[in-house]
Write an enzyme that holds these catalytic residues in place. Sequence first.
Site, PDB file in Angstrom:
ATOM      1  N   SER A  19       0.829  -1.221   0.000  1.00 15.72           N
ATOM      2  CA  SER A  19       0.000   0.000   0.000  1.00 15.72           C
ATOM      3  C   SER A  19       0.862   1.268   0.000  1.00 15.72           C
ATOM      4  CB  SER A  19      -0.985  -0.004   1.171  1.00 15.72           C
ATOM      5  OG  SER A  19      -0.326   0.194   2.391  1.00 15.72           O
ATOM      6  N   ASN A  20       2.010   1.227   0.647  1.00 17.51           N
ATOM      7  CA  ASN A  20       2.896   2.405   0.594  1.00 17.51           C
ATOM      8  C   ASN A  20       3.424   2.621  -0.824  1.00 17.51           C
ATOM      9  OD1 ASN A  20       3.470   3.900   3.225  1.00 17.51           O
ATOM     10  ND2 ASN A  20       3.436   1.759   3.869  1.00 17.51           N
ATOM     11  N   MET A  95      10.545  -6.884   4.124  1.00 19.58           N
ATOM     12  CA  MET A  95      10.787  -7.497   5.420  1.00 19.58           C
ATOM     13  C   MET A  95      12.054  -8.339   5.420  1.00 19.58           C
ATOM     14  SD  MET A  95       8.637  -5.892   6.827  1.00 19.58           S
ATOM     15  CE  MET A  95       7.295  -5.822   7.968  1.00 19.58           C
ATOM     16  N   HIS A 114       9.006   3.072   8.735  1.00 20.03           N
ATOM     17  CA  HIS A 114       8.754   2.148   9.841  1.00 20.03           C
ATOM     18  C   HIS A 114       7.538   2.662  10.608  1.00 20.03           C
ATOM     19  CE1 HIS A 114       9.588  -0.853  12.845  1.00 20.03           C
ATOM     20  NE2 HIS A 114       9.455   0.077  13.773  1.00 20.03           N
TER      21      HIS A 114
HETATM   22  C1  GAR Z   1       4.055  -0.703   6.645  1.00 15.98           C
HETATM   23  O1  GAR Z   1       3.291  -0.453   7.792  1.00 15.98           O
HETATM   24  C2  GAR Z   1       5.526  -0.354   6.885  1.00 15.98           C
HETATM   25  O2  GAR Z   1       5.682   0.746   7.721  1.00 15.98           O
HETATM   26  C3  GAR Z   1       6.004  -1.625   7.546  1.00 15.98           C
HETATM   27  O3  GAR Z   1       5.396  -2.653   6.811  1.00 15.98           O
HETATM   28  C4  GAR Z   1       4.137  -2.199   6.348  1.00 15.98           C
HETATM   29  C5  GAR Z   1       4.034  -2.487   4.864  1.00 15.98           C
HETATM   30  O4  GAR Z   1       2.747  -2.190   4.393  1.00 15.98           O
HETATM   31  N1  GAR Z   1       7.429  -1.709   7.532  1.00 15.98           N
HETATM   32  C6  GAR Z   1       8.158  -2.180   8.559  1.00 15.98           C
HETATM   33  O5  GAR Z   1       7.671  -2.622   9.569  1.00 15.98           O
HETATM   34  C7  GAR Z   1       9.671  -2.104   8.348  1.00 15.98           C
HETATM   35  N2  GAR Z   1      10.364  -2.341   9.563  1.00 15.98           N
HETATM   36  P1  GAR Z   1       2.492  -2.016   2.840  1.00 15.98           P
HETATM   37  O6  GAR Z   1       3.057  -3.278   2.176  1.00 15.98           O
HETATM   38  O7  GAR Z   1       1.006  -1.952   2.707  1.00 15.98           O
HETATM   39  O8  GAR Z   1       3.194  -0.771   2.383  1.00 15.98           O
END
Ligand code: GAR
Length: 206
Positions: A19-20, A95, A114
């Site tokens: 989503s980011n 990850m 993060h």
């Molecule tokens: C997000 O909340 C990001 O901040 C986190 O993973 C999620 C990914 O969501 N990242 C971490 O925890 C890194 N340490 P997304 O795939 O929907 O963007």
Amino acid sequence: MSAGQPGRRLGILLSGRGSNFQAIAQQCVAGRLNAQIVVVISNRADAAGLEAARAMGIPSVVIPSQGVERVAHDRMVAEALDEAAVDYVILAGYMRILSAWFIQHYPQRILNIHPALLPAFPGLDAQHQAWEYGVRYAGCTVHFVDEKMDSGPIIDQAVVPVLESDRAEDVAARILAEEHRLYSEAIGKVLQGGWRVDGRRVLFER
Ligand code: GAR
């Protein structure tokens, strides 16, 4: 094909939902971020973010990490990024811990988001950690990546309140909405230039 205006070239690394990545892509396409996403790379073939990349016509690459030695995997990822001639590497829910080799290959050119107000709650499931701890305010952090996990000089942060009626999922959703705004803004600031890193501090010219 790529998403966005001709501008600085971004490579996205993700492992899941994406989503980011999609929020950043939308800002690029709308011309609010002077950049284009030229490649999306995932270490997991089942990452939903890959499907979104395909739907947007952005080249996507799967480089499976399971059973592959860390530096060997990072070298394959770097090869794909370099082939796409990226200016910045954007971690969007990637990850994996990156090797020192990879980080040194892109000095001050790797950004991460993060879901916590670092240095509090690094690591996995940060939103749940914060909720369980009983914080009144949570948030998210965009930072340059250095050789430690969820470390590196901070580019920007956003704060959200934690209500007594919240479950951990409510806090995570409130943080995620801020992540989607903050990440593009922070990337925009970095792309504009006029900043330097002084120790742990990122200093922007006013
Ligand atoms: C997000 O909340 C990001 O901040 C986190 O993973 C999620 C990914 O969501 N990242 C971490 O925890 C890194 N340490 P997304 O795939 O929907 O963007």
